[in-house]
Design a protein around this motif. Structure first.
Motif, PDB file in Angstrom:
ATOM      1  N   TYR A  37       0.841  -1.118  -0.032  1.00 28.66           N
ATOM      2  CA  TYR A  37      -0.025  -0.011  -0.214  1.00 28.66           C
ATOM      3  C   TYR A  37       0.760   1.089  -0.050  1.00 28.66           C
ATOM      4  CZ  TYR A  37      -4.309  -2.750   0.488  1.00 28.66           C
ATOM      5  OH  TYR A  37      -5.023  -3.737   0.367  1.00 28.66           O
ATOM      6  N   ARG A  38       2.066   1.115   0.569  1.00 27.58           N
ATOM      7  CA  ARG A  38       2.709   2.366   0.738  1.00 27.58           C
ATOM      8  C   ARG A  38       3.667   2.561  -0.814  1.00 27.58           C
ATOM      9  NH1 ARG A  38       5.592   3.924   5.809  1.00 27.58           N
ATOM     10  NH2 ARG A  38       4.045   2.914   7.467  1.00 27.58           N
ATOM     11  N   ALA A  39       3.697   1.428  -1.361  1.00 24.46           N
ATOM     12  CA  ALA A  39       4.372   1.471  -2.657  1.00 24.46           C
ATOM     13  C   ALA A  39       3.452   2.382  -3.761  1.00 24.46           C
ATOM     14  CB  ALA A  39       4.730   0.301  -3.223  1.00 24.46           C
ATOM     15  N   VAL A 106      -7.423   0.567  -5.729  1.00 16.61           N
ATOM     16  CA  VAL A 106      -6.296   0.076  -5.053  1.00 16.61           C
ATOM     17  C   VAL A 106      -6.115  -1.185  -4.415  1.00 16.61           C
ATOM     18  CG1 VAL A 106      -4.655   0.990  -3.091  1.00 16.61           C
ATOM     19  CG2 VAL A 106      -5.843   2.520  -4.639  1.00 16.61           C
ATOM     20  N   ARG A 107      -7.317  -1.442  -3.508  1.00 23.82           N
ATOM     21  CA  ARG A 107      -7.199  -2.849  -2.711  1.00 23.82           C
ATOM     22  C   ARG A 107      -7.221  -3.933  -3.802  1.00 23.82           C
ATOM     23  NH1 ARG A 107      -7.231  -1.018   2.284  1.00 23.82           N
ATOM     24  NH2 ARG A 107      -7.086  -3.298   2.679  1.00 23.82           N
ATOM     25  N   ASP A 108      -8.429  -3.784  -4.765  1.00 29.66           N
ATOM     26  CA  ASP A 108      -8.528  -5.044  -5.532  1.00 29.66           C
ATOM     27  C   ASP A 108      -7.073  -5.609  -6.273  1.00 29.66           C
ATOM     28  OD1 ASP A 108     -11.078  -4.983  -4.988  1.00 29.66           O
ATOM     29  OD2 ASP A 108     -11.426  -4.159  -6.964  1.00 29.66           O
ATOM     30  N   GLU A 175      -5.869   9.066  14.933  1.00 30.81           N
ATOM     31  CA  GLU A 175      -6.549   9.371  13.582  1.00 30.81           C
ATOM     32  C   GLU A 175      -6.291   8.420  12.584  1.00 30.81           C
ATOM     33  OE1 GLU A 175      -5.077  13.021  10.899  1.00 30.81           O
ATOM     34  OE2 GLU A 175      -5.609  13.669  13.250  1.00 30.81           O
ATOM     35  N   ARG A 176      -5.125   7.791  12.686  1.00 32.61           N
ATOM     36  CA  ARG A 176      -4.967   6.441  11.434  1.00 32.61           C
ATOM     37  C   ARG A 176      -5.615   5.325  11.846  1.00 32.61           C
ATOM     38  NH1 ARG A 176       0.036   3.739   8.878  1.00 32.61           N
ATOM     39  NH2 ARG A 176       1.400   4.945   9.741  1.00 32.61           N
ATOM     40  N   ASP A 177      -5.937   4.959  13.070  1.00 34.81           N
ATOM     41  CA  ASP A 177      -6.668   3.774  13.713  1.00 34.81           C
ATOM     42  C   ASP A 177      -8.083   4.120  12.947  1.00 34.81           C
ATOM     43  OD1 ASP A 177      -4.733   2.858  14.958  1.00 34.81           O
ATOM     44  OD2 ASP A 177      -5.501   3.383  17.005  1.00 34.81           O
ATOM     45  N   HIS A 182     -12.569   2.672   9.835  1.00 37.58           N
ATOM     46  CA  HIS A 182     -13.798   3.134   9.542  1.00 37.58           C
ATOM     47  C   HIS A 182     -14.116   3.324   8.106  1.00 37.58           C
ATOM     48  CE1 HIS A 182     -14.096   4.126  13.918  1.00 37.58           C
ATOM     49  NE2 HIS A 182     -15.133   3.291  13.784  1.00 37.58           N
ATOM     50  N   ARG A 183     -13.274   2.789   7.226  1.00 32.17           N
ATOM     51  CA  ARG A 183     -13.358   2.842   5.840  1.00 32.17           C
ATOM     52  C   ARG A 183     -14.465   1.905   5.607  1.00 32.17           C
ATOM     53  NH1 ARG A 183      -7.632   0.514   5.015  1.00 32.17           N
ATOM     54  NH2 ARG A 183      -7.939  -1.475   5.138  1.00 32.17           N
ATOM     55  N   LYS A 184     -15.140   2.251   4.241  1.00 30.80           N
ATOM     56  CA  LYS A 184     -16.304   1.109   3.710  1.00 30.80           C
ATOM     57  C   LYS A 184     -15.835  -0.195   3.635  1.00 30.80           C
ATOM     58  CE  LYS A 184     -18.873   4.667   1.639  1.00 30.80           C
ATOM     59  NZ  LYS A 184     -18.916   5.279   0.242  1.00 30.80           N
TER      60      LYS A 184
HETATM   61  O1   DC Z   1       1.547  -1.144   8.309  1.00 25.55           O
HETATM   62  P1   DC Z   1       1.610   0.203   7.417  1.00 25.55           P
HETATM   63  O2   DC Z   1       1.857   1.135   8.275  1.00 25.55           O
HETATM   64  O3   DC Z   1       2.814  -0.039   6.639  1.00 25.55           O
HETATM   65  O4   DC Z   1       0.238   0.333   6.659  1.00 25.55           O
HETATM   66  C1   DC Z   1       0.269   1.632   5.985  1.00 25.55           C
HETATM   67  C2   DC Z   1      -1.327   1.941   5.545  1.00 25.55           C
HETATM   68  O5   DC Z   1      -1.703   1.011   4.550  1.00 25.55           O
HETATM   69  C3   DC Z   1      -2.259   1.676   6.598  1.00 25.55           C
HETATM   70  O6   DC Z   1      -2.556   2.843   7.552  1.00 25.55           O
HETATM   71  C4   DC Z   1      -3.554   0.977   5.934  1.00 25.55           C
HETATM   72  C5   DC Z   1      -3.110   0.579   4.880  1.00 25.55           C
HETATM   73  N1   DC Z   1      -3.004  -1.115   4.543  1.00 25.55           N
HETATM   74  C6   DC Z   1      -4.341  -1.496   4.424  1.00 25.55           C
HETATM   75  O7   DC Z   1      -5.409  -0.744   4.377  1.00 25.55           O
HETATM   76  N2   DC Z   1      -4.579  -3.087   4.378  1.00 25.55           N
HETATM   77  C7   DC Z   1      -3.478  -3.494   4.514  1.00 25.55           C
HETATM   78  N3   DC Z   1      -3.511  -4.976   4.527  1.00 25.55           N
HETATM   79  C8   DC Z   1      -1.962  -2.942   5.048  1.00 25.55           C
HETATM   80  C9   DC Z   1      -2.114  -2.007   5.137  1.00 25.55           C
END
Ligand code: DC
Length: 220
Positions: A37-39, A106-108, A175-177, A182-184
């Motif tokens: 996800y970071r990449a 992004v997720r798919d 905030e990150r938590d 809470h994302r859909k």
């Molecule tokens: O674990 P990390 O801090 O490297 O993850 C960065 C962000 O990527 C995290 O805030 C949410 C997203 N992430 C995600 O949505 N699903 C995952 N399986 C891993 C990370």
């Protein structure tokens, strides 16, 4: 069938340190999905796209190809063939990953890649949605957590002598938590069949030991 161990939990709970150690002990591959996800987030930051603009982000990610490579057991993340493993370890990229990971495009893309890997190897995979969405049939699921205060203190220790504001770090973590939970799509959540481990009062060794015990029970 390969043995897949899923470790999910909030930022700063120690997932990557622990997952890497567990994988090493068992001789399994360690897959850090946050790095993927970071990449993508780095790609989006470089492109200058507005991360709040879902259409624009969804279009951009079509030109983004993330893959993994292993060198001496270490995961390297490739972004369109470029090794970005070092460049993605900043707060800016972490926050951008949290923001851009809310979108299905992004997720798919990444869920597909993660499932392909799990079908080919014994592995320990850490993230937010591995036990709930990516590998619902994982052999063992761990939900690793710790209080926000403990996680902020751990982050602060990593600052290594640099000035830091503990309360600000804790606010950022909360905030990150909140965003991840809470994302859909695929929010961070404990799978029903996951074992919850609160590491607030535990050492890394104790957590690793506990997970290895649980893994051994599964392997038997
Ligand atoms: O674990 P990390 O801090 O490297 O993850 C960065 C962000 O990527 C995290 O805030 C949410 C997203 N992430 C995600 O949505 N699903 C995952 N399986 C891993 C990370």
């Amino acid at each position: 069938m390969y043995m897949n161990i899923a470790i999910d939990g909030p930022a700063g709970a120690g997932k990557s340190t622990i997952a890497r150690r567990v994988a090493k002990e068992l001789g399994y591959l360690y897959v850090d999905t946050g790095a993927m996800y970071r990449a993508i987030a780095l790609f989006l930051l470089r492109s200058g796209v507005d991360l709040n603009d879902e259409d624009a982000v969804s279009k951009q990610v079509k030109d983004c190809h993330v893959s993994l490579r292993y060198r001496e057991g270490q995961q390297e993340v490739l972004l369109n063939g470029e090794d970005v493993s070092g460049l993605i370890r900043t707060e800016e990229v972490g926050n951008a990953a949290s923001a851009s990971s809310v979108y299905p495009e992004v997720r798919d893309q990444l869920t597909r890649l993660q499932r392909e890997l799990a079908a080919q190897e014994n592995l320990v995979m850490d993230g937010r949605d591995i036990g709930t969405t990516v590998l619902p049939h994982a052999s063992l699921k761990i939900y690793l957590t710790a209080s926000a205060k403990t996680r902020a203190l751990r982050r602060a220790k990593e600052a290594q002598g640099k000035a830091f504001d503990l309360e600000q770090i804790q606010r950022d973590i909360e905030e990150r938590d909140d965003r991840d939970m809470h994302r859909k799509i695929s929010p961070l959540a404990q799978a029903k069949d996951a074992v919850r481990i609160d590491s607030s009062q535990m050492s890394i060794d104790q957590v690793v030991e506990r997970i290895l015990q649980l893994a051994e029970e599964e392997i038997k």
